[in-house]
Write an enzyme that holds these catalytic residues in place. Structure first.
Site, PDB file in Angstrom:
ATOM      1  N   SER A 144       0.860  -1.195   0.000  1.00  0.00           N
ATOM      2  CA  SER A 144       0.000   0.000   0.000  1.00  0.00           C
ATOM      3  C   SER A 144       0.888   1.234   0.000  1.00  0.00           C
ATOM      4  O   SER A 144       2.006   1.205   0.531  1.00  0.00           O
ATOM      5  CB  SER A 144      -0.858   0.006   1.264  1.00  0.00           C
ATOM      6  N   TYR A 157      -1.601  -0.497  10.084  1.00  0.00           N
ATOM      7  CA  TYR A 157      -1.660  -0.884   8.663  1.00  0.00           C
ATOM      8  C   TYR A 157      -0.394  -0.432   7.927  1.00  0.00           C
ATOM      9  O   TYR A 157       0.231  -1.216   7.187  1.00  0.00           O
ATOM     10  CB  TYR A 157      -2.904  -0.249   8.046  1.00  0.00           C
TER      11      TYR A 157
HETATM   12  P1  NAP Z   1     -11.188  -6.348   0.519  1.00  0.00           P
HETATM   13  O1  NAP Z   1     -12.109  -5.997  -0.587  1.00  0.00           O
HETATM   14  O2  NAP Z   1     -11.581  -6.080   1.919  1.00  0.00           O
HETATM   15  O3  NAP Z   1     -10.798  -7.896   0.353  1.00  0.00           O
HETATM   16  C1  NAP Z   1      -9.892  -8.469   1.262  1.00  0.00           C
HETATM   17  C2  NAP Z   1      -9.596  -9.886   0.839  1.00  0.00           C
HETATM   18  O4  NAP Z   1      -8.633 -10.419   1.760  1.00  0.00           O
HETATM   19  C3  NAP Z   1     -10.807 -10.793   0.903  1.00  0.00           C
HETATM   20  O5  NAP Z   1     -10.727 -11.734  -0.146  1.00  0.00           O
HETATM   21  C4  NAP Z   1     -10.642 -11.484   2.251  1.00  0.00           C
HETATM   22  O6  NAP Z   1     -11.229 -12.781   2.325  1.00  0.00           O
HETATM   23  C5  NAP Z   1      -9.143 -11.611   2.315  1.00  0.00           C
HETATM   24  N1  NAP Z   1      -8.647 -11.792   3.671  1.00  0.00           N
HETATM   25  C6  NAP Z   1      -8.736 -10.936   4.713  1.00  0.00           C
HETATM   26  N2  NAP Z   1      -8.160 -11.469   5.802  1.00  0.00           N
HETATM   27  C7  NAP Z   1      -7.709 -12.698   5.436  1.00  0.00           C
HETATM   28  C8  NAP Z   1      -7.048 -13.735   6.114  1.00  0.00           C
HETATM   29  N3  NAP Z   1      -6.717 -13.639   7.407  1.00  0.00           N
HETATM   30  N4  NAP Z   1      -6.745 -14.862   5.424  1.00  0.00           N
HETATM   31  C9  NAP Z   1      -7.084 -15.006   4.112  1.00  0.00           C
HETATM   32  N5  NAP Z   1      -7.716 -14.037   3.425  1.00  0.00           N
HETATM   33  C10 NAP Z   1      -8.028 -12.909   4.076  1.00  0.00           C
HETATM   34  O7  NAP Z   1      -9.785  -5.591   0.342  1.00  0.00           O
HETATM   35  P2  NAP Z   1      -9.058  -5.031  -0.956  1.00  0.00           P
HETATM   36  O8  NAP Z   1      -9.269  -3.575  -0.993  1.00  0.00           O
HETATM   37  O9  NAP Z   1      -9.341  -5.859  -2.137  1.00  0.00           O
HETATM   38  O10 NAP Z   1      -7.548  -5.250  -0.484  1.00  0.00           O
HETATM   39  C11 NAP Z   1      -6.705  -6.248  -1.039  1.00  0.00           C
HETATM   40  C12 NAP Z   1      -5.277  -5.902  -0.681  1.00  0.00           C
HETATM   41  O11 NAP Z   1      -4.952  -4.638  -1.239  1.00  0.00           O
HETATM   42  C13 NAP Z   1      -5.034  -5.783   0.822  1.00  0.00           C
HETATM   43  O12 NAP Z   1      -3.777  -6.305   1.140  1.00  0.00           O
HETATM   44  C14 NAP Z   1      -5.063  -4.301   1.049  1.00  0.00           C
HETATM   45  O13 NAP Z   1      -4.329  -3.945   2.185  1.00  0.00           O
HETATM   46  C15 NAP Z   1      -4.442  -3.798  -0.224  1.00  0.00           C
HETATM   47  N6  NAP Z   1      -4.757  -2.407  -0.517  1.00  0.00           N
HETATM   48  C16 NAP Z   1      -6.046  -2.008  -0.751  1.00  0.00           C
HETATM   49  C17 NAP Z   1      -6.289  -0.677  -1.021  1.00  0.00           C
HETATM   50  C18 NAP Z   1      -7.656  -0.136  -1.298  1.00  0.00           C
HETATM   51  O14 NAP Z   1      -7.796   1.088  -1.400  1.00  0.00           O
HETATM   52  N7  NAP Z   1      -8.678  -0.955  -1.452  1.00  0.00           N
HETATM   53  C19 NAP Z   1      -5.232   0.246  -1.036  1.00  0.00           C
HETATM   54  C20 NAP Z   1      -3.945  -0.205  -0.801  1.00  0.00           C
HETATM   55  C21 NAP Z   1      -3.728  -1.537  -0.549  1.00  0.00           C
HETATM   56  P3  NAP Z   1     -12.767 -12.977   2.836  1.00  0.00           P
HETATM   57  O15 NAP Z   1     -13.616 -12.351   1.771  1.00  0.00           O
HETATM   58  O16 NAP Z   1     -12.948 -14.441   2.878  1.00  0.00           O
HETATM   59  O17 NAP Z   1     -12.863 -12.272   4.134  1.00  0.00           O
END
Ligand code: NAP
Length: 250
Positions: A144, A157
């Site tokens: 991130s 985070y």
């Molecule tokens: P999201 O929509 O909340 O999805 C999170 C995913 O991670 C889901 O598939 C969830 O599975 C899985 N997950 C969470 N905890 C887990 C665990 N303990 N073991 C296995 N799977 C787990 O989040 P996202 O925005 O797509 O984020 C994906 C990645 O991108 C993350 O690492 C996040 O930090 C990073 N990121 C996101 C953003 C943003 O703006 N969205 C920005 C920077 C970085 P379940 O559905 O089964 O719970």
């Protein structure tokens, strides 16, 4: 060759039931990979992603495991080895937020985020690397911009994602002699469930700081991850690619 990847390339995406991970799974399938879809709880959504992968003519494997739990991660990779034998690509994406200012942050909130985002990255990368010894491969971590620039209200985070970047750079050096490339995608604000938790006023302010003037889409992160995971990035390792609409300098 079908798309970016050779026919039969096998990829694992952690946290692939929703958001960025789901988009990465589909992008990899579009580019020729069979995809193992890890999730923690959202089984129905993970099945939908698997169906999209199969519709693209690729194999899909569903792997339920909490990435912060060592025994579950070990069991997941064992199943992967038994079912597929080899692994070429791992996109280590699963992550959570639990925001709050440091002065008021409980150690529970700290540990929850660090154990999923950083320990989870360590455990899944360790097992992926072991599975790639002998044949080489590519790892892509989803970190991130908070892990590069910091962000008020995200001490747990930001620290976890900064740790992921350092972990990736180290693993890139260790993996290179074994033919394993390791890179990082650092997204800014991307339109997923994770961002829906950000309060409206904070989101408005954040959007004003994005030169491209909007949030990113999961597919835009997925394209960057697929590029770094694929043969087109064969001379790139240990690097961080920010996908943030120009939000952070450098
Ligand atoms: P999201 O929509 O909340 O999805 C999170 C995913 O991670 C889901 O598939 C969830 O599975 C899985 N997950 C969470 N905890 C887990 C665990 N303990 N073991 C296995 N799977 C787990 O989040 P996202 O925005 O797509 O984020 C994906 C990645 O991108 C993350 O690492 C996040 O930090 C990073 N990121 C996101 C953003 C943003 O703006 N969205 C920005 C920077 C970085 P379940 O559905 O089964 O719970």
């Amino acid at each position: 060759m079908s798309g970016l990847f050779a026919e039969g390339t096998r990829a694992l995406v952690t946290g692939a039931s929703r958001g960025i991970g789901a988009a990465v799974a589909v992008a990899l399938a579009e580019q020729g990979c069979d995809v193992a879809i890890n999730y923690r709880a959202s089984e129905a959504k993970a099945e939908e992603v698997a169906a999209r992968v199969r519709d693209l003519g690729r194999q899909a494997l569903l792997l339920k495991a909490d990435v912060s739990d060592e025994a579950q991660v070990t069991a997941m990779y064992k199943e992967l080895r038994v079912r597929w034998g080899s692994l070429d690509v791992a996109v280590l994406n699963s992550g959570i937020t639990a925001d709050g200012h440091l002065a008021a942050m409980s150690s529970t909130k700290w540990n929850e985020v660090v154990s999923t985002n950083l320990t989870g990255a360590f455990l899944t990368a360790r097992e992926a690397t072991k599975q790639m010894y002998g044949g080489g491969g590519a790892l892509v971590f989803i970190a991130s911009t908070s892990g590069i620039a910091g962000r008020a209200g995200q001490a747990n985070y930001a620290a976890s994602k900064g740790g992921v970047i350092a972990l990736a750079k180290t693993l890139a050096q260790e993996g290179a002699p074994r033919g394993i490339r390791v890179n990082v995608v650092a997204p800014g604000f991307i339109d997923t469930d994770m961002v829906k938790k950000v309060p409206g006023a904070q989101m408005k302010e954040a959007l004003q700081a994005i030169p491209l003037g909007r949030m990113g889409e999961p597919a835009e992160v997925a394209q960057a991850a697929a590029f770094l995971a694929g043969p087109a990035a064969s001379y790139i390792t240990g690097k961080v690619l920010t996908v943030d609409g120009g939000m952070i300098p450098g």
